[in-house]
Scaffold this motif. Structure first.
Motif, PDB file in Angstrom:
ATOM      1  N   LEU A   1      24.327  40.232  44.521  1.00 16.20           N
ATOM      2  CA  LEU A   1      24.439  40.069  45.968  1.00 16.20           C
ATOM      3  C   LEU A   1      24.818  41.412  46.591  1.00 16.20           C
ATOM      4  O   LEU A   1      25.788  42.043  46.194  1.00 16.20           O
ATOM      5  CB  LEU A   1      25.487  39.010  46.324  1.00 16.20           C
ATOM      6  CG  LEU A   1      25.171  37.584  45.900  1.00 16.20           C
ATOM      7  CD1 LEU A   1      26.358  36.670  46.207  1.00 16.20           C
ATOM      8  CD2 LEU A   1      23.917  37.083  46.593  1.00 16.20           C
ATOM      9  N   GLY A   2      24.045  41.855  47.520  1.00 19.93           N
ATOM     10  CA  GLY A   2      24.313  43.135  48.174  1.00 19.93           C
ATOM     11  C   GLY A   2      23.826  44.336  47.385  1.00 19.93           C
ATOM     12  O   GLY A   2      24.134  45.474  47.738  1.00 19.93           O
ATOM     13  N   ALA A   3      23.072  44.095  46.313  1.00 18.58           N
ATOM     14  CA  ALA A   3      22.536  45.229  45.539  1.00 18.58           C
ATOM     15  C   ALA A   3      21.546  45.989  46.413  1.00 18.58           C
ATOM     16  O   ALA A   3      20.840  45.395  47.232  1.00 18.58           O
ATOM     17  CB  ALA A   3      21.852  44.727  44.275  1.00 18.58           C
ATOM     18  N   PRO A   4      21.501  47.292  46.240  1.00 22.37           N
ATOM     19  CA  PRO A   4      20.574  48.076  47.062  1.00 22.37           C
ATOM     20  C   PRO A   4      19.120  47.683  46.774  1.00 22.37           C
ATOM     21  O   PRO A   4      18.788  47.278  45.669  1.00 22.37           O
ATOM     22  CB  PRO A   4      20.850  49.523  46.640  1.00 22.37           C
ATOM     23  CG  PRO A   4      21.658  49.460  45.411  1.00 22.37           C
ATOM     24  CD  PRO A   4      22.249  48.100  45.313  1.00 22.37           C
ATOM     25  N   GLU A   5      18.287  47.808  47.782  1.00 30.05           N
ATOM     26  CA  GLU A   5      16.870  47.496  47.615  1.00 30.05           C
ATOM     27  C   GLU A   5      16.295  48.394  46.529  1.00 30.05           C
ATOM     28  O   GLU A   5      16.617  49.578  46.444  1.00 30.05           O
ATOM     29  CB  GLU A   5      16.126  47.708  48.935  1.00 30.05           C
ATOM     30  CG  GLU A   5      14.718  47.160  48.897  1.00 30.05           C
ATOM     31  CD  GLU A   5      14.069  47.149  50.262  1.00 30.05           C
ATOM     32  OE1 GLU A   5      12.861  47.378  50.325  1.00 30.05           O
ATOM     33  OE2 GLU A   5      14.783  46.913  51.250  1.00 30.05           O
ATOM     34  N   GLY A   6      15.485  47.811  45.676  1.00 28.30           N
ATOM     35  CA  GLY A   6      14.881  48.584  44.587  1.00 28.30           C
ATOM     36  C   GLY A   6      15.786  48.733  43.372  1.00 28.30           C
ATOM     37  O   GLY A   6      15.477  49.504  42.472  1.00 28.30           O
ATOM     38  N   TYR A   7      16.903  47.999  43.352  1.00 29.00           N
ATOM     39  CA  TYR A   7      17.824  48.068  42.206  1.00 29.00           C
ATOM     40  C   TYR A   7      17.074  47.751  40.925  1.00 29.00           C
ATOM     41  O   TYR A   7      16.325  46.792  40.847  1.00 29.00           O
ATOM     42  CB  TYR A   7      18.981  47.084  42.396  1.00 29.00           C
ATOM     43  CG  TYR A   7      19.829  46.891  41.157  1.00 29.00           C
ATOM     44  CD1 TYR A   7      20.779  47.844  40.810  1.00 29.00           C
ATOM     45  CD2 TYR A   7      19.664  45.787  40.341  1.00 29.00           C
ATOM     46  CE1 TYR A   7      21.550  47.686  39.675  1.00 29.00           C
ATOM     47  CE2 TYR A   7      20.433  45.618  39.204  1.00 29.00           C
ATOM     48  CZ  TYR A   7      21.370  46.576  38.867  1.00 29.00           C
ATOM     49  OH  TYR A   7      22.132  46.423  37.737  1.00 29.00           O
ATOM     50  N   LYS A   8      17.258  48.583  39.918  1.00 28.18           N
ATOM     51  CA  LYS A   8      16.647  48.364  38.607  1.00 28.18           C
ATOM     52  C   LYS A   8      17.754  48.109  37.602  1.00 28.18           C
ATOM     53  O   LYS A   8      18.644  48.925  37.422  1.00 28.18           O
ATOM     54  CB  LYS A   8      15.815  49.579  38.195  1.00 28.18           C
ATOM     55  CG  LYS A   8      15.094  49.381  36.874  1.00 28.18           C
ATOM     56  CD  LYS A   8      14.154  50.525  36.601  1.00 28.18           C
ATOM     57  CE  LYS A   8      13.501  50.529  35.264  1.00 28.18           C
ATOM     58  NZ  LYS A   8      13.640  49.476  34.364  1.00 28.18           N
ATOM     59  N   LYS A   9      17.675  46.963  36.968  1.00 32.58           N
ATOM     60  CA  LYS A   9      18.691  46.550  35.996  1.00 32.58           C
ATOM     61  C   LYS A   9      18.619  47.440  34.759  1.00 32.58           C
ATOM     62  O   LYS A   9      17.556  47.632  34.175  1.00 32.58           O
ATOM     63  CB  LYS A   9      18.449  45.090  35.623  1.00 32.58           C
ATOM     64  CG  LYS A   9      19.385  44.554  34.569  1.00 32.58           C
ATOM     65  CD  LYS A   9      18.997  43.161  34.133  1.00 32.58           C
ATOM     66  CE  LYS A   9      17.906  43.132  33.105  1.00 32.58           C
ATOM     67  NZ  LYS A   9      18.204  43.675  31.804  1.00 32.58           N
TER      68      LYS A   9
END
Length: 133
Positions: free
Chosen positions: A18-26
């Motif tokens: 929740l609230g992760a930046p757009e384009g977050y890559k795990k």
């Protein structure tokens, strides 16, 4: 720890996204388990989130292979019971990072008493962690 060459695997709730930046890559070493979305923080939603996360984290850990140490941070307190079960099943040591003096703060504020259902439940969790020492 990873920089020191330790093989670290992270098991985290989908709430972490929740609230992760757009384009977050795990990262490859992170496994997320699904929980009931906690977008509205009501008691019922928190219970669904915590109890669902408890089951989902144990199931997700089963597929993660072997490890020597389980580190659990709390709150949320219910995940402590998951960490205890995971550590026992994996034959791993348990490290509990307590970030709050819960439930002592709730007792002092009068939110509930040690003899209440909540108080007895938290005492049970404390007893379970004592058994893993």
């Amino acid at each position: 720890m990873r920089n020191a060459g330790v093989n670290v695997q992270v098991l985290a709730s989908s709430d972490s996204l929740l609230g992760a930046p757009e384009g977050y890559k795990k990262p490859d070493y992170v496994t997320f388990f699904e929980t009931f979305p906690l977008q509205e923080k009501t008691l019922v939603n928190r219970l669904k989130n915590n109890f669902g996360g408890q089951r989902a984290s144990i199931k997700a850990a089963e597929g993660m292979g072997a490890f020597d140490v389980v580190v659990c941070t709390t709150p949320p307190l219910l995940l402590t019971t998951s960490a205890i079960k995971i550590a026992k099943r994996k034959g791993a040591k348990l490290v509990l990072d307590v970030r709050d003096v819960w439930p002592d703060v709730a007792y002092e504020m009068g939110s509930f008493a040690p003899s209440s259902l909540y108080g007895r439940f938290f005492s049970h969790i404390e007893d379970m962690t004592d058994e893993n020492r």
